[in-house]
Scaffold this active site. Structure first.
Site, PDB file in Angstrom:
ATOM      1  N   ARG A 119      10.078  57.652-114.846  1.00 15.72           N
ATOM      2  CA  ARG A 119       9.580  56.221-114.401  1.00 15.72           C
ATOM      3  C   ARG A 119       9.860  56.358-113.197  1.00 15.72           C
ATOM      4  O   ARG A 119      10.310  56.935-112.224  1.00 15.72           O
ATOM      5  CB  ARG A 119      10.347  56.105-115.438  1.00 15.72           C
ATOM      6  CG  ARG A 119      11.272  54.484-115.128  1.00 15.72           C
ATOM      7  CD  ARG A 119      10.220  53.838-115.873  1.00 15.72           C
ATOM      8  NE  ARG A 119       9.515  52.376-115.463  1.00 15.72           N
ATOM      9  CZ  ARG A 119       9.426  51.570-114.779  1.00 15.72           C
ATOM     10  NH1 ARG A 119       8.485  51.596-113.328  1.00 15.72           N
ATOM     11  NH2 ARG A 119       9.869  50.657-114.068  1.00 15.72           N
TER      12      ARG A 119
ATOM     13  N   HIS B 173      11.362  51.841-108.222  1.00  9.48           N
ATOM     14  CA  HIS B 173      11.467  50.694-108.453  1.00  9.48           C
ATOM     15  C   HIS B 173      12.002  50.227-108.192  1.00  9.48           C
ATOM     16  O   HIS B 173      13.285  50.969-108.326  1.00  9.48           O
ATOM     17  CB  HIS B 173      10.688  50.286-110.072  1.00  9.48           C
ATOM     18  CG  HIS B 173      11.845  50.684-111.015  1.00  9.48           C
ATOM     19  ND1 HIS B 173      11.927  52.157-111.406  1.00  9.48           N
ATOM     20  CD2 HIS B 173      12.464  49.831-111.170  1.00  9.48           C
ATOM     21  CE1 HIS B 173      12.315  52.024-112.612  1.00  9.48           C
ATOM     22  NE2 HIS B 173      13.054  51.160-112.840  1.00  9.48           N
TER      23      HIS B 173
ATOM     24  N   HIS C 270      14.880  46.232-109.260  1.00  9.13           N
ATOM     25  CA  HIS C 270      14.456  45.087-110.431  1.00  9.13           C
ATOM     26  C   HIS C 270      14.587  43.956-109.416  1.00  9.13           C
ATOM     27  O   HIS C 270      17.095  43.680-108.598  1.00  9.13           O
ATOM     28  CB  HIS C 270      15.304  45.244-111.714  1.00  9.13           C
ATOM     29  CG  HIS C 270      15.389  46.802-112.251  1.00  9.13           C
ATOM     30  ND1 HIS C 270      13.761  46.588-112.730  1.00  9.13           N
ATOM     31  CD2 HIS C 270      15.917  47.128-112.801  1.00  9.13           C
ATOM     32  CE1 HIS C 270      14.391  47.889-113.841  1.00  9.13           C
ATOM     33  NE2 HIS C 270      15.304  48.230-112.941  1.00  9.13           N
TER      34      HIS C 270
ATOM     35  N   GLU D 275      20.903  47.660-113.796  1.00 11.67           N
ATOM     36  CA  GLU D 275      20.381  48.433-115.453  1.00 11.67           C
ATOM     37  C   GLU D 275      22.004  49.856-115.398  1.00 11.67           C
ATOM     38  O   GLU D 275      21.573  50.144-114.414  1.00 11.67           O
ATOM     39  CB  GLU D 275      19.385  48.847-114.348  1.00 11.67           C
ATOM     40  CG  GLU D 275      18.941  50.304-115.399  1.00 11.67           C
ATOM     41  CD  GLU D 275      17.702  50.993-114.642  1.00 11.67           C
ATOM     42  OE1 GLU D 275      16.865  50.062-114.233  1.00 11.67           O
ATOM     43  OE2 GLU D 275      17.796  52.023-115.706  1.00 11.67           O
TER      44      GLU D 275
ATOM     45  N   HIS E 191      15.559  52.951-107.786  1.00  9.70           N
ATOM     46  CA  HIS E 191      16.016  53.588-107.657  1.00  9.70           C
ATOM     47  C   HIS E 191      14.410  54.866-108.992  1.00  9.70           C
ATOM     48  O   HIS E 191      13.138  54.292-109.345  1.00  9.70           O
ATOM     49  CB  HIS E 191      16.908  53.638-109.118  1.00  9.70           C
ATOM     50  CG  HIS E 191      17.056  52.930-109.834  1.00  9.70           C
ATOM     51  ND1 HIS E 191      16.285  50.855-109.821  1.00  9.70           N
ATOM     52  CD2 HIS E 191      15.862  52.583-111.626  1.00  9.70           C
ATOM     53  CE1 HIS E 191      15.870  50.489-111.034  1.00  9.70           C
ATOM     54  NE2 HIS E 191      15.724  51.154-111.919  1.00  9.70           N
TER      55      HIS E 191
ATOM     56  N   GLU F 275      11.567  45.263-118.341  1.00 10.10           N
ATOM     57  CA  GLU F 275      11.094  46.553-117.604  1.00 10.10           C
ATOM     58  C   GLU F 275      10.035  46.583-117.205  1.00 10.10           C
ATOM     59  O   GLU F 275       9.631  47.464-116.539  1.00 10.10           O
ATOM     60  CB  GLU F 275      11.087  47.500-118.857  1.00 10.10           C
ATOM     61  CG  GLU F 275      10.990  48.897-118.950  1.00 10.10           C
ATOM     62  CD  GLU F 275      11.737  49.417-117.283  1.00 10.10           C
ATOM     63  OE1 GLU F 275      13.136  48.794-116.837  1.00 10.10           O
ATOM     64  OE2 GLU F 275      11.538  50.688-116.658  1.00 10.10           O
TER      65      GLU F 275
HETATM   66 MN    MN Z   1      14.605  50.454-113.691  1.00 10.71          MN
END
Ligand code: MN
Ligand code: MN
Length: 394
Positions: free
Chosen positions: A91, A94, A96, A101, A140, A163
């Site tokens: 992933r 990125h 938020h 999270e 992260h 998400e």
């Molecule tokens: Mn995340």
């Protein structure tokens, strides 16, 4: 409708209701003392969503499936994601803007790298039963480790958080003018050619180096509070005949300021007793088994949902509820609260804290009836001894 006219409408409804001698429950506009139309109806809305049966975002065998207010409108305080990464898939980097999270690893192994605003960074490897916490806004990434897929549940302290609306590095840099990015990175403009123009979301590459400190792009400055906690490697927080509980909040995992996580195991027929949480909403994900969840919302409103493995449930702050294993096998439920400091009031404890004569007046039973009730918090029924409740170890 504007805020002013909406208020005016509700205000006149109150007046009309009072003028009519009121009181039919169904006419009262503010069941929860806050103007939340979703929780103000005559019936409680559904509090269940079949997360693992939903489609989500898929790339090969990797996926992200989410439960936000869009999929489960009652879940305003917390959102969740089931994510599976295939070997070599990550992933992407990125952050938020609007949620912290918290995550629980179900299967496989993964590695996270996170940076905080003080320039501290940390890389951690995770096994099943481990959890992580990234404060709101910290950058992260998550990589699958090894040659087997990994599967984890992400939980966010904001039900409106999606998400699929994260701030991803490829999305950002792909839309930044080339000249600006070249100046920023100290490179000729031509060197920028060929980077993705849009968000990748999942990246694919070789399986990451395992069992060693990974090579980093810069120097590593360790943060004062680690992002990893080995939740299931600890002893349970409490053990009962009908089940057991692991619970981790800010006291044991200091970085987790806004989330408390729980693993609740219930034996067949095991019951997490009637209770409520004064300070937080509750988000549930059934890892295995089948449970019946009851919810009480005042004004005679009561709703029961059956949750199977892969389903999500949600209980708003202050609403009465219980969880019972109604299947033939042991059940395991992952639960998160949007507070780092867990609070609950359980029915057995509440009754035990009141005079028997007062309870007698409520229920039309003699005081002797109440003297037979548990004197301590039951927490999970059945307990070791029907008359004297708790086997809680902490
Ligand atoms: Mn995340
Ligand atoms: Mn609860």
């Amino acid at each position: 409708m504007s805020e002013v006219s909406r208020r005016g409408f509700i205000g006149s409804a109150v007046v009309a209701s009072l003028a009519a001698g009121a009181a039919a429950d169904g006419d009262f506009p503010f069941r929860n003392n806050v103007p939340d139309p979703l929780l103000d109806g005559k019936e409680l809305p559904t509090f269940k969503f079949a997360l693992e049966k939903s489609e989500g975002k898929v790339m090969g065998g990797s996926f992200g499936k989410e439960a936000t207010v869009v999929q489960l409108p009652i879940s305003k305080g917390l959102a969740g994601v089931s994510m599976r990464l295939e070997p070599g898939v990550a992933r992407e980097l990125h952050w938020h803007a609007t949620a912290a999270e918290w995550a629980f690893v179900l299967e496989g192994r993964c590695r996270t790298t996170v940076i905080d605003p003080l320039g501290n960074s940390e890389t951690n490897d995770f096994d099943p039963g481990d959890i992580w916490y990234f404060p709101r806004g910290h950058g992260h990434s998550i990589e699958c480790l090894g040659n087997k897929p990994c599967h984890f549940i992400l939980i966010f302290d904001n039900g409106y958080f999606s998400e699929f609306g994260t701030f991803s590095i490829t999305d950002w840099l792909g839309h930044t003018p080339k000249a600006l990015l070249a100046k920023n990175l100290g490179l000729p403009e031509s060197a920028i050619d060929g980077i993705p123009k849009n968000e990748l979301y999942f990246t694919k590459g070789p399986i990451p180096p395992d069992g060693q400190q990974p090579p980093l792009q810069g120097s590593l400055k360790s943060p004062p509070a680690t992002h990893r906690f080995r939740m299931m490697a600890q002893e349970p927080h409490s053990i009962h005949k009908g089940g057991r509980e692991w619970r981790v909040g800010v006291e044991r995992f200091p970085i987790s300021q806004t989330i408390t996580g729980v693993i609740l195991d219930l034996e067949p027929q095991g019951l997490r007793e009637l209770h409520w949480h004064p300070n937080a909403d509750e988000w549930q994900y059934v890892i295995s088994g089948q449970v019946s969840v009851t919810m009480f919302g005042s004004h005679g409103r009561y709703r029961i949902e059956t949750l199977d493995a892969g389903d999500v449930g949600y209980i708003p702050q202050g609403y009465g509820h219980s969880i019972e294993n109604t299947g033939p096998k042991a059940a395991r439920i992952l639960i998160a609260f949007n507070t780092g400091r867990y609070q609950a009031i359980d029915l057995s404890q509440w009754l035990a804290a009141n005079p028997a004569y007062l309870l007698a007046d409520h229920f039309g039973k003699p005081a002797s009836f109440f003297e037979k009730l548990p004197k301590h918090r039951v927490f999970i029924a059945p307990t070791e001894s029907p008359a004297h409740g708790s086997a809680e170890i902490k």
